[in-house]
Scaffold this active site. Sequence first.
Site, mmCIF file in Angstrom:
data_model
loop_
_atom_site.group_PDB
_atom_site.id
_atom_site.type_symbol
_atom_site.label_atom_id
_atom_site.label_comp_id
_atom_site.label_asym_id
_atom_site.label_seq_id
_atom_site.Cartn_x
_atom_site.Cartn_y
_atom_site.Cartn_z
ATOM 1 N N PRO A 57 71.637 -3.837 -68.195
ATOM 2 C CG PRO A 57 73.641 -3.636 -69.351
ATOM 3 C CD PRO A 57 73.089 -3.865 -67.980
ATOM 4 C CE LYS A 58 68.037 -9.858 -73.385
ATOM 5 N NZ LYS A 58 66.920 -10.682 -72.894
ATOM 6 C CB VAL A 59 66.963 -7.292 -67.657
ATOM 7 C CG1 VAL A 59 65.643 -7.174 -66.921
ATOM 8 C CG2 VAL A 59 67.379 -8.758 -67.759
ATOM 9 C CB CYS A 64 63.779 -6.988 -72.093
ATOM 10 S SG CYS A 64 64.759 -7.958 -73.236
#
Length: 329
Positions: A254-256, A259
């Site tokens: 989810p974080k990548v 981004c």
Amino acid sequence: MGFSFSMKFDNLINLELTQKSGQTSQPPWIEMHGKYCDLIYLNEVPILIKAYQDDITSLNINYELPLDIGNLKDSVDQKNTEKNIKNEINRIFDLNFDLNRFYDYLSEDSKLETTVDFSRGLRLFLAKNPFEAIVSSIASANNSIVRWTKSIANIRKKWGNPVKFSSGIFYEFPYPELLQFVHENDLEEFDSLNGSIDMEFCIKNLKSCGVGYRAPYIKKTSEILSNDINLLEIFNMDYEEAFETVLTFPGVGPKVADCILLYGYGFKEAFPTDIWIKRIISYLYFDNKDISVSKIREFGIEHFGEYAGYVQLYLFHYARKSGLMNKLK
DNA sequence: TCTCAGGTCTGCG
DNA sequence: CGCAGACCTGAG
């Protein structure tokens, strides 16, 4: 052969801040004599850009065409080159985004209004090439900024096409169609060479670039982007669909994913939530309670809406510069 | 020498 | 689903 022009606008940008805020889409452009230099593309022709500024309401741009442009010359529309470069610079630095309106929005929230003091002129820094943003973002996971920055430079030098300009050689970022076939590590490279060189000279592989255990992720993602999904399709998706799509890439959580969508594709409603954003939001909005990353992400998307991406950018930089990060450690 | 870094993957309850 | 553990690697 170099040309130059200046872009003046009503709004503002702090180029140095924008370059060095550590946004996870690409390393900063190369700094030469106070100018930020990198390749952008016009009709797939690489153009060397050198950007600098005298004041915060304008950008000065020098540009060079490749020396051995040869038969590419026809694809460079000389007459419109300057206009096209302006459009691309506009896109990359998000110059149409009204920062002052955003600051009005921040000032309405007492928890956010102080972020402006540390970040005036900070803008989104979009990737010139979404694939580079994808690989960069994968390489950034559980990694330090200096290390993944070096990895990306290494990948460019080992497999990127070198382009000669009067200022020197600059390397393009390789395409997925090439990167899908590179060796993952020295052992694989050694085996493919049938012992014609010693293992210690096997340095043209992903792991030797410093990406560590992310090498297979990068390679498999390149395969997917060569065979199954066109990079450009994602521009036409809505945010939810794009999020689900990039989540299917190995090494992308989810974080990548956020981004990639924010810095690679310009989805401003994305709210990349790493450990720092989690701590900052918990501190500011939830009395420092321990709330899961996914809940924080949902909160950011709901609460900040179209400004989510910019709020994340400003919060992160504010926390770094104000000393809040050290306090939250 | 040892920890840690802007998470993700895997395996388990 | 939600939650531990492992994980390349080089800078401090």
